[in-house]
Design an enzyme around this catalytic site. Structure first.
Site, PDB file in Angstrom:
ATOM      1  N   TYR A  39     -10.371  -5.980 -15.426  1.00 26.76           N
ATOM      2  CA  TYR A  39      -8.591  -6.675 -15.110  1.00 26.76           C
ATOM      3  C   TYR A  39      -8.398  -7.607 -16.510  1.00 26.76           C
ATOM      4  O   TYR A  39      -7.304  -7.970 -17.283  1.00 26.76           O
ATOM      5  CB  TYR A  39      -7.913  -7.138 -14.222  1.00 26.76           C
ATOM      6  CG  TYR A  39      -8.585  -6.525 -13.071  1.00 26.76           C
ATOM      7  CD1 TYR A  39      -9.004  -5.484 -12.737  1.00 26.76           C
ATOM      8  CD2 TYR A  39      -8.731  -7.458 -12.005  1.00 26.76           C
ATOM      9  CE1 TYR A  39      -8.196  -4.952 -11.963  1.00 26.76           C
ATOM     10  CE2 TYR A  39      -9.066  -6.653 -10.729  1.00 26.76           C
ATOM     11  CZ  TYR A  39      -8.454  -5.871 -10.307  1.00 26.76           C
ATOM     12  OH  TYR A  39      -8.750  -5.119  -9.144  1.00 26.76           O
ATOM     13  N   HIS A  97     -16.865  -1.431  -9.150  1.00 27.18           N
ATOM     14  CA  HIS A  97     -15.626  -0.421  -9.167  1.00 27.18           C
ATOM     15  C   HIS A  97     -14.735   0.667  -9.395  1.00 27.18           C
ATOM     16  O   HIS A  97     -14.140   1.231  -7.779  1.00 27.18           O
ATOM     17  CB  HIS A  97     -15.071  -1.230 -10.533  1.00 27.18           C
ATOM     18  CG  HIS A  97     -13.472  -1.725 -10.133  1.00 27.18           C
ATOM     19  ND1 HIS A  97     -12.931  -2.088 -11.266  1.00 27.18           N
ATOM     20  CD2 HIS A  97     -12.453  -1.167  -9.368  1.00 27.18           C
ATOM     21  CE1 HIS A  97     -11.690  -2.771 -10.675  1.00 27.18           C
ATOM     22  NE2 HIS A  97     -11.328  -1.800  -9.989  1.00 27.18           N
TER      23      HIS A  97
HETATM   24  N1  LIG Z   1     -10.936  -1.522  -5.676  1.00 28.34           N
HETATM   25  C1  LIG Z   1      -9.915  -1.230  -7.354  1.00 28.34           C
HETATM   26  O1  LIG Z   1      -9.948  -0.230  -7.489  1.00 28.34           O
HETATM   27  C2  LIG Z   1      -8.625  -1.047  -7.579  1.00 28.34           C
HETATM   28  C3  LIG Z   1      -7.067  -1.238  -6.835  1.00 28.34           C
HETATM   29  C4  LIG Z   1      -5.567  -1.895  -7.301  1.00 28.34           C
HETATM   30  C5  LIG Z   1      -6.336  -3.128  -7.039  1.00 28.34           C
HETATM   31  N2  LIG Z   1      -7.004  -3.894  -6.828  1.00 28.34           N
HETATM   32  C6  LIG Z   1      -6.763  -5.251  -6.780  1.00 28.34           C
HETATM   33  O2  LIG Z   1      -5.989  -5.265  -5.318  1.00 28.34           O
HETATM   34  C7  LIG Z   1      -4.999  -6.804  -5.499  1.00 28.34           C
HETATM   35  C8  LIG Z   1      -4.049  -6.003  -4.323  1.00 28.34           C
HETATM   36  O3  LIG Z   1      -3.476  -5.197  -4.916  1.00 28.34           O
HETATM   37  P1  LIG Z   1      -2.414  -4.155  -5.930  1.00 28.34           P
HETATM   38  O4  LIG Z   1      -1.633  -5.686  -6.454  1.00 28.34           O
HETATM   39  O5  LIG Z   1      -2.491  -3.068  -6.716  1.00 28.34           O
HETATM   40  O6  LIG Z   1      -1.216  -3.786  -5.244  1.00 28.34           O
HETATM   41  P2  LIG Z   1       0.078  -5.350  -3.859  1.00 28.34           P
HETATM   42  O7  LIG Z   1      -0.873  -5.997  -3.631  1.00 28.34           O
HETATM   43  O8  LIG Z   1       0.128  -3.984  -3.093  1.00 28.34           O
HETATM   44  O9  LIG Z   1       1.280  -5.113  -4.111  1.00 28.34           O
HETATM   45  C9  LIG Z   1       1.603  -5.971  -5.714  1.00 28.34           C
HETATM   46  C10 LIG Z   1       3.108  -6.061  -6.455  1.00 28.34           C
HETATM   47  O10 LIG Z   1       4.006  -6.539  -5.389  1.00 28.34           O
HETATM   48  C11 LIG Z   1       4.714  -8.254  -5.121  1.00 28.34           C
HETATM   49  N3  LIG Z   1       4.237  -8.905  -4.093  1.00 28.34           N
HETATM   50  C12 LIG Z   1       3.250  -9.590  -4.039  1.00 28.34           C
HETATM   51  N4  LIG Z   1       3.903 -10.511  -2.392  1.00 28.34           N
HETATM   52  C13 LIG Z   1       5.167 -10.030  -2.424  1.00 28.34           C
HETATM   53  C14 LIG Z   1       6.122 -10.708  -1.448  1.00 28.34           C
HETATM   54  N5  LIG Z   1       5.346 -11.946  -1.004  1.00 28.34           N
HETATM   55  N6  LIG Z   1       7.140 -10.503  -1.258  1.00 28.34           N
HETATM   56  C15 LIG Z   1       7.584  -9.563  -2.693  1.00 28.34           C
HETATM   57  N7  LIG Z   1       6.786  -8.714  -3.912  1.00 28.34           N
HETATM   58  C16 LIG Z   1       5.738  -9.032  -2.976  1.00 28.34           C
HETATM   59  C17 LIG Z   1       3.628  -8.272  -6.263  1.00 28.34           C
HETATM   60  O11 LIG Z   1       4.839  -8.902  -7.393  1.00 28.34           O
HETATM   61  P3  LIG Z   1       3.878 -10.618  -7.986  1.00 28.34           P
HETATM   62  O12 LIG Z   1       2.171 -10.210  -8.925  1.00 28.34           O
HETATM   63  O13 LIG Z   1       5.236 -11.240  -9.089  1.00 28.34           O
HETATM   64  O14 LIG Z   1       4.072 -11.335  -7.240  1.00 28.34           O
HETATM   65  C18 LIG Z   1       3.277  -6.810  -6.988  1.00 28.34           C
HETATM   66  O15 LIG Z   1       4.876  -6.528  -7.505  1.00 28.34           O
HETATM   67  C19 LIG Z   1      -5.292  -6.518  -7.035  1.00 28.34           C
HETATM   68  O16 LIG Z   1      -4.549  -7.308  -7.944  1.00 28.34           O
HETATM   69  C20 LIG Z   1      -6.623  -6.052  -7.763  1.00 28.34           C
HETATM   70  O17 LIG Z   1      -7.319  -7.632  -7.501  1.00 28.34           O
HETATM   71  C21 LIG Z   1      -8.280  -3.190  -7.147  1.00 28.34           C
END
Ligand SMILES: NC(=O)c1ccc[n+]([C@@H]2O[C@H](COP(=O)([O-])OP(=O)(O)OC[C@H]3O[C@@H](n4cnc5c(N)ncnc54)[C@H](OP(=O)(O)O)[C@@H]3O)[C@@H](O)[C@H]2O)c1
Length: 263
Positions: A39, A97
């Protein structure tokens, strides 16, 4: 398994690089912070941790070794760099990862074992591992595997994987718990949200908590990360759970055909 005092909702930080936002999220109540070498924000996350009014000893900080850094020497060197960027002496949870690119189980896990033995990492985690990959990892790692971080939400319930993980005492940390925002377009989820007068995000997170997993919704917007933390107070009834169980469609947002087949 993760220690009992790890709070069930963590903060996802992919793309979040403002220390003030990280500090605000911690002061709002987040204690489990998820970052990664990939990241490019470990320094910002570290600065946010120092800015917050909550001591480091009350936080559970996780980072991940980039798949290109999984050769023995690179794990040791880049983990030391991650600790420097984060400004901490020990990381609570260090993940592989993705089991891709330089991933080589004997080499990669020899380095993870050394980091575990000398106390620079408190727990070993893996991410995006299938049961077969977990079996292989167990053959090469002496330290226990504490968590497997994978995509999970109501349209990807990970039933088979969860049954494997509970047998092996491994926690599931759920990324993409809001389907990267698409939970707001799933009628079964929005109907439940309307019934309880909460957001669809809260419904998805409350469902994940009900399954005993640790969701880490991304928080880049204070109203969002506050809304998400409030899911801890939402209790879904049998009718809600039944409705979510019966969705019957599957969707994987993050696909990588080398590890997970597209569904
Ligand atoms: N291990 C891996 O391979 C891997 C892969 C992907 C992700 N990750 C981790 O998982 C975390 C979360 O996954 P993700 O970022 O892909 O997706 P997510 O948490 O499913 O969705 C994030 C999206 O939803 C929005 N959001 C969050 N809370 C909200 C709410 N209460 N109301 C409306 N919209 C909302 C966010 O906007 P805002 O940001 O503006 O709040 C962002 O656009 C990542 O940040 C990362 O740390 C790990």
């Amino acid at each position: 398994m993760l220690p009992d005092d790890v709070p069930p909702i963590g903060l996802g930080t992919a793309g979040v690089d403002d220390p003030a936002l990280i500090a605000d999220a911690i002061d709002t109540g987040y204690r489990f912070i998820d970052t990664a070498q990939r990241y490019g924000n470990e320094a910002a996350v570290g600065a946010g941790i120092r800015q917050a009014d909550v001591g480091r000893d009350r936080l559970f900080v996780a980072t991940k070794v980039h798949e290109r850094n999984l050769a023995y020497e690179d794990v040791l060197q880049t983990t030391a760099e991650s600790l420097d960027r984060l400004g901490i002496a020990q990381v609570d949870l260090l993940y592989v990862h993705w089991p891709l690119e330089a991933y080589d189980p004997p080499e990669t896990f020899q380095a993870f074992d050394e980091l575990y033995d000398d106390g620079r990492i408190k727990h070993v985690g893996v991410s995006n591992f299938t049961p077969a990959l977990l079996d292989e990892a167990h053959d090469h790692l002496d330290a226990p595997i504490t968590a497997n971080q994978v995509e999970m939400h109501p349209l990807l319930p990970q039933r088979k994987l969860r049954s494997y993980l509970s047998t092996h005492d491994i926690a599931l940390v759920a990324y993409g718990p809001l389907m990267v925002g698409d939970v707001f377009d799933v009628p079964e989820i929005t109907a439940i949200a309307e019934r309880h007068d909460v957001s669809a995000a809260q419904v998805s997170l409350a469902w994940l908590l009900e399954q005993g997993v640790y969701p880490i919704p991304r928080g880049d917007t204070p109203t969002h990360f506050r809304d998400n933390l409030a899911a801890r107070g939402l209790s879904l009834d049998d009718e809600d759970l039944d409705q979510l169980e019966r969705i019957g469609r599957t969707r994987r947002v993050y696909t990588n055909d080398t590890v997970w087949p597209t569904e």
